[in-house]
Scaffold this active site. Structure first.
Site, PDB file in Angstrom:
ATOM      1  N   ASP A  48      -1.449   1.734  -4.082  1.00 41.44           N
ATOM      2  CA  ASP A  48      -2.251   0.601  -4.551  1.00 41.44           C
ATOM      3  C   ASP A  48      -3.704   0.997  -4.793  1.00 41.44           C
ATOM      4  O   ASP A  48      -4.552   0.150  -5.062  1.00 41.44           O
ATOM      5  CB  ASP A  48      -2.148  -0.598  -3.617  1.00 41.44           C
ATOM      6  CG  ASP A  48      -2.845  -0.394  -2.279  1.00 41.44           C
ATOM      7  OD1 ASP A  48      -2.920   0.768  -1.831  1.00 41.44           O
ATOM      8  OD2 ASP A  48      -3.295  -1.377  -1.679  1.00 41.44           O
ATOM      9  N   ASP A  57      -3.393   6.585  -3.169  1.00 43.77           N
ATOM     10  CA  ASP A  57      -2.162   6.020  -2.646  1.00 43.77           C
ATOM     11  C   ASP A  57      -1.656   4.972  -3.639  1.00 43.77           C
ATOM     12  O   ASP A  57      -2.320   4.686  -4.648  1.00 43.77           O
ATOM     13  CB  ASP A  57      -2.373   5.479  -1.235  1.00 43.77           C
ATOM     14  CG  ASP A  57      -3.131   4.169  -1.179  1.00 43.77           C
ATOM     15  OD1 ASP A  57      -3.909   3.896  -2.114  1.00 43.77           O
ATOM     16  OD2 ASP A  57      -2.980   3.425  -0.189  1.00 43.77           O
ATOM     17  N   ASP A  98      -6.202   1.959  -3.039  1.00 43.25           N
ATOM     18  CA  ASP A  98      -7.346   1.616  -2.196  1.00 43.25           C
ATOM     19  C   ASP A  98      -7.732   2.773  -1.279  1.00 43.25           C
ATOM     20  O   ASP A  98      -8.717   2.688  -0.546  1.00 43.25           O
ATOM     21  CB  ASP A  98      -7.102   0.337  -1.393  1.00 43.25           C
ATOM     22  CG  ASP A  98      -5.994   0.451  -0.352  1.00 43.25           C
ATOM     23  OD1 ASP A  98      -5.265   1.465  -0.354  1.00 43.25           O
ATOM     24  OD2 ASP A  98      -5.845  -0.483   0.460  1.00 43.25           O
ATOM     25  N   SER A 137       0.825  -1.206   0.000  1.00 45.55           N
ATOM     26  CA  SER A 137       0.000   0.000   0.000  1.00 45.55           C
ATOM     27  C   SER A 137       0.860   1.256   0.000  1.00 45.55           C
ATOM     28  O   SER A 137       1.587   1.513  -0.945  1.00 45.55           O
ATOM     29  CB  SER A 137      -0.971  -0.035   1.174  1.00 45.55           C
ATOM     30  OG  SER A 137      -1.908   1.005   1.082  1.00 45.55           O
TER      31      SER A 137
END
Length: 530
Positions: A286, A284, A288, A140
């Protein structure tokens, strides 16, 4: 602990790079690498990309996947479908392929996503395909040196206890990584990506689309999918931060690839100013999580996660069934509970993390956490999803623009209706995790009786029974709230601060804001003294 000793681990490491790395380490360094394996935390396994049981490497991924396969098989889910995806971090491609191959050799039907894609696509695919599990290789918004391994269970929600500890027990029974069987896997086509984008395009409530949007992917994997989703929803006037658009695992323009970090969104806000945008969006790495930037007078600023959270909650509730449920966490603002009551909705509060939020209860239509995570379509993606959140916040901003209003105007309305809720966060990064335990110990031994001139009560969540038990301490006063807890994903002690100031009318907003800032400064002093 892994049952393998150092020599057995090195001999069975299938990656010659990490095998050589470990062989060259001193005895002291090896002791540190083998002191304890990575374990499932708030968002799965996360650690530095390096050799040994407490790093992210091919051997750890293979053994973890073999343990997950054994756990699923023991629960009569052998032969089921498993989805595997990845971001673009260092090692992600090799890790995802290895995970897919281990699952295939264990007899599972594997859907390996075709390229680096946003984490929410794995959550989407698990529900869409009725899969028994999903694996996403991602860290992440962690620093560039890290990677991770995130697990979704049937239904598309994140792994929770006791399943996490049970899987770790299965991993401990796995032998050397080189002995784990692997079978070749052909990656899937783009059909799931296309279905995901098509679904997001149906989320907007209004017909307005004429706003200009600035967007950054923060060197992550969300840029292509986010722009496709926004355009599919009718938002064509898009401008992207070009130097941050393509995936780059070194994250060259940001110290920490997290839109919440000071300075991380500077290029986005500069772009928004230069193109005279109506809205700025930062994903961000990734994708999510979604952060929102707005024009505030002559300047641009990023909204706090709590501000975006209540805006999206209200927007979702406008078209949701009666008695719908909205949820947030113990570290988020108290404003959502008040808004839910005023809108005739139910409210739930959970521990930190979407693995808990998406299990908040029946009728869930929206959930958020202050760390810029938003679940706006839980029937389809049962996790935080920065891309669908970006489309819905664009829908809200465009709808308001049609009436010459802005997101800040609506936040002003909330201040008059519910009081001005102002939040802040203090994060204490440490090198030695034992420092966090010591700070929490001191706090529990001598809790304050008052903060910012107000008497406070203390609630130690490590002492409660049931599902809300966690390592956190909450201080509540008549108009202040402080939550102190260790981070579940980074070496930080986090302090979440909130003050509430009554607002009689919009003319009082400026004065209330100054009062709130002054009181937050007092709470920051306390947090920095821990």
């Amino acid at each position: 602990m892994t049952p393998l000793n150092v020599t057995e681990w090195i001999d069975a490491d299938p990656d010659p790079v990490t095998r050589a790395e470990l062989a060259a380490l001193s005895e002291h360094e090896l002791t540190e690498r083998f002191s304890a394996p990575l374990t499932f935390g708030t968002a799965g396994l996360r650690g530095p990309v390096r050799g040994g049981p407490n790093g992210m490497n091919l051997a750890v991924v293979i053994r973890t996947t073999a343990g997950l396969a054994a756990w699923l098989t023991a629960r009569c889910q052998g032969g089921s479908r498993v989805v595997v995806g990845r971001d673009a971090r260092l090692g992600s491609e090799a890790f995802a392929l290895a995970a897919a191959e281990v699952m295939a050799a264990a007899g599972f039907e594997v859907t390996l996503l075709p390229r680096p894609l946003p984490t929410p696509l794995v959550a989407f695919a698990v529900r869409r395909l009725g899969a028994a599990a999903g694996i996403q290789i991602t860290a992440s918004h962690n620093p560039a040196a890290d990677n991770g391994y995130k697990v979704y269970l049937s239904g598309g929600a994140q792994l929770v206890s006791p399943a996490d500890r049970e899987i770790e027990s299965e991993i401990a029974r796995i032998g050397g990584a080189a002995d784990v069987a692997r079978a070749s896997v052909i990656p899937a086509d783009d059909s799931l990506v296309e279905e995901y984008i098509a679904r997001i395009a149906t989320l907007p409530h209004g017909d307005a689309r004429s706003i200009r949007i600035a967007l950054t992917a923060m060197h992550g994997v969300g840029g292509e999918t986010a722009t496709a989703a926004l355009r599919a929803a009718g938002f064509e006037d898009l401008h992207v931060v070009a130097e941050q658009f393509d995936p780059d695992p070194t994250f060259p323009t940001v110290e920490f690839p997290n839109p919440e970090e000071p300075g991380a969104a500077d290029r986005l806000l500069a772009l928004a100013r230069s193109v005279d945008a109506d809205l700025a969006i930062a994903l961000d790495p990734d994708a999510d999580r979604c952060a929102v930037g707005v024009r505030d007078g002559d300047q641009w600023r990023m909204l706090r996660g709590d501000e975006t959270g209540v805006l999206l909650a209200d927007h979702v509730l406008h078209s949701a069934p009666e008695d719908s449920l909205v949820a947030t966490t113990i570290v988020s603002s108290t404003l959502l509970s008040k808004l839910a009551k005023a809108r005739g909705a139910r409210f739930a509060q959970t521990l930190t993390g979407f693995k808990w939020l998406t299990r908040a209860g029946d009728g869930l239509v929206y959930a958020y956490e202050e760390a810029i995570g938003h679940c706006v379509d839980p029937d389809v993606v049962r996790d935080k999803d920065g891309i669908s959140a970006a489309v819905l916040v664009a829908d809200l901003a465009a709808t308001l623009a049609g009436s010459n209003r802005t997101l800040l105007d609506v936040l002003g309305d909330y201040a008059v209706e519910f009081g001005l809720h102002r939040g802040d966060q203090v994060s204490r990064r440490v090198e030695d995790l034992s420092d966090i335990a010591e700070m929490m110990k001191r706090l529990r031994a001598d809790p304050p009786g008052q903060l910012a001139g107000e008497p406070v009560t203390t609630e130690d969540l490590s002492l409660v029974r049931g599902g809300m038990r966690t390592d956190a301490v909450i201080f509540d006063g008549p108009s202040i709230r402080v939550v102190v807890r260790p981070s579940g994903t980074e070496p930080k002690l986090k302090c979440y601060l909130e003050v509430v100031v009554p607002v009689a009318n919009r003319d009082d907003l400026a004065k209330a804001l100054e009062q709130a800032k002054a009181r937050l400064a007092e709470l920051r002093t306390f947090a920095l003294s821990l």
